[in-house]
Enzyme design. Structure first.
Site, PDB file in Angstrom:
ATOM      1  N   ARG A 120      37.656 -10.892  -4.874  1.00 32.87           N
ATOM      2  CA  ARG A 120      36.528 -10.695  -5.776  1.00 32.87           C
ATOM      3  C   ARG A 120      35.591 -11.904  -5.737  1.00 32.87           C
ATOM      4  O   ARG A 120      36.010 -13.025  -5.549  1.00 32.87           O
ATOM      5  CB  ARG A 120      37.058 -10.466  -7.194  1.00 32.87           C
ATOM      6  CG  ARG A 120      36.010 -10.008  -8.192  1.00 32.87           C
ATOM      7  CD  ARG A 120      36.684  -9.473  -9.448  1.00 32.87           C
ATOM      8  NE  ARG A 120      35.692  -9.142 -10.450  1.00 32.87           N
ATOM      9  CZ  ARG A 120      35.311  -9.974 -11.422  1.00 32.87           C
ATOM     10  NH1 ARG A 120      35.859 -11.173 -11.490  1.00 32.87           N
ATOM     11  NH2 ARG A 120      34.406  -9.615 -12.299  1.00 32.87           N
ATOM     12  N   LYS A 185      49.256 -15.611  -9.372  1.00 31.04           N
ATOM     13  CA  LYS A 185      48.701 -14.448  -8.686  1.00 31.04           C
ATOM     14  C   LYS A 185      49.653 -13.919  -7.624  1.00 31.04           C
ATOM     15  O   LYS A 185      50.100 -14.649  -6.741  1.00 31.04           O
ATOM     16  CB  LYS A 185      47.359 -14.791  -8.051  1.00 31.04           C
ATOM     17  CG  LYS A 185      46.631 -13.565  -7.491  1.00 31.04           C
ATOM     18  CD  LYS A 185      45.162 -13.845  -7.261  1.00 31.04           C
ATOM     19  CE  LYS A 185      44.428 -12.612  -6.783  1.00 31.04           C
ATOM     20  NZ  LYS A 185      42.974 -12.821  -6.676  1.00 31.04           N
ATOM     21  N   ARG A 318      39.719 -16.640 -18.103  1.00 32.18           N
ATOM     22  CA  ARG A 318      40.751 -17.673 -18.093  1.00 32.18           C
ATOM     23  C   ARG A 318      41.277 -17.861 -19.505  1.00 32.18           C
ATOM     24  O   ARG A 318      40.540 -17.702 -20.475  1.00 32.18           O
ATOM     25  CB  ARG A 318      40.181 -19.021 -17.591  1.00 32.18           C
ATOM     26  CG  ARG A 318      39.696 -18.979 -16.152  1.00 32.18           C
ATOM     27  CD  ARG A 318      40.856 -18.884 -15.169  1.00 32.18           C
ATOM     28  NE  ARG A 318      40.425 -18.975 -13.791  1.00 32.18           N
ATOM     29  CZ  ARG A 318      40.094 -17.933 -13.043  1.00 32.18           C
ATOM     30  NH1 ARG A 318      40.145 -16.722 -13.553  1.00 32.18           N
ATOM     31  NH2 ARG A 318      39.709 -18.102 -11.792  1.00 32.18           N
TER      32      ARG A 318
END
Length: 321
Positions: A120, A185, A318
């Site tokens: 992204r 991630k 975040r």
């Protein structure tokens, strides 16, 4: 002799002499040596020991179109047009977009390595050879962009469901397109569209999953891979089969059901549920408590002035503080 043929021989992790490789592949030892240099250029751990030969330490878990096809159920196979496994390419999504423009519904491109993989906001996606999953799927929709609301979130649900079926539970979803494990991630989703924004269009669904990421790879954010969580589940062909078994029926039914059919499941895996977050949109920052997503997939943040909703765009999320 193709590089792919040589890699298939070395995939077993055993030592093979130069004479053996030359005999099996029908070339001279000089030609074998030239191809072995290409193996090293891929960043693979090639070992050479005098008197024993050459091996790739730990072997390779190479993708196989036939193994993937055999693992799919008949119903899922009927939704797939072609499984195209490539070696080294720029990006599976680039190849898939070319097929999308041609109207190739159900086309799947998977690669051993990407030289220009992206996530992204144009971020580079680390794509070492034969280590992770990098693949893209083409699907056709008749309702244009409006019919795609929440699709990337629903795809995230499909990935989490596939991981659970593969023996890895506890994965979470970070709005809008990341799969996390223990706050790091694990996978990402990227959607691109071509065609009529208000009518018939094709969408490329790109998915990257960290399976056995080499420790030497440098990534600018915390990450984790399947192997470090559950080594038995780190089989790339089986993981791709598991994801396709979840993803393809989702794509086939999404236009009729919409994201509302997946909203509760997405929220049950929401990594930031009921926590303070900071949403950055351009030069503006909105701080508040994440309170889930609405029926279109928009994230809802409870602020001092009430609940605000955000739909995609150049947004980063975040944990506050």
């Amino acid at each position: 002799m193709s590089l792919e043929t040589l890699l298939a021989v070395l995939a077993d992790g055993e030592f093979h002499s130069g004479d053996e490789l030359g005999g099996v592949l029908g070339v001279s030892r000089t030609a074998v040596w030239k191809q072995l240099k290409k193996v090293e250029e891929l960043g693979l751990p090639l070992q050479s020991i005098k008197g024993k030969g050459y091996c790739i330490e730990g072997g390779l878990d190479l993708l196989s179109a036939s193994a993937i096809q055999q693992g799919l159920t008949a119903d899922i196979s009927s939704l797939i047009g072609d499984i195209d496994v490539r070696g080294v390419i720029d990006s599976t999504s680039v190849v898939a977009m070319e097929k999308a423009v041609q109207g190739k519904k159900g086309y799947i491109c998977a690669a051993e390595q990407q030289t220009a993989g992206r996530g992204r906001r144009g971020r580079a996606w680390a794509s070492p050879y034969a280590s992770n999953l990098y693949f893209s799927v083409v699907w056709e929709f008749s309702g244009g962009a409006a019919s795609l609301e929440g699709l990337s979130l629903a795809v995230g649900v499909a990935v989490v469901d596939a991981l659970e079926r593969s023996g890895l539970s506890g994965a979470q979803l970070k709005w809008p397109n990341d799969v996390l494990y223990q706050g790091r991630k694990l996978a990402g989703v990227l959607l691109e569209m071509t065609g009529d924004p208000s009518g018939n269009c094709h969408v490329v669904i790109g998915i990257g999953l960290n399976v056995s990421m080499p420790a030497s790879v440098r990534i600018d954010q915390p990450w984790i891979d399947i192997r470090s969580v559950n080594k038995e589940a780190a089989n790339r062909n089986q993981l791709l089969v598991a994801i396709l078994n979840e993803l393809m029926p989702l794509l086939a039914s999404f236009e009729g059901q919409g994201f509302s059919a997946y909203r509760d499941r997405w929220q049950s895996h929401d990594a930031f549920a009921e926590t303070e977050v900071a949403m950055t949109l351009g030069v503006d920052v909105v701080v508040g408590k994440a309170v889930g997503v609405d029926a279109t997939g928009a994230i809802m943040i409870e602020t001092a002035s009430g609940i605000r909703k955000f739909n995609g765009g150049e947004v980063s999320l975040r944990a506050a503080g």
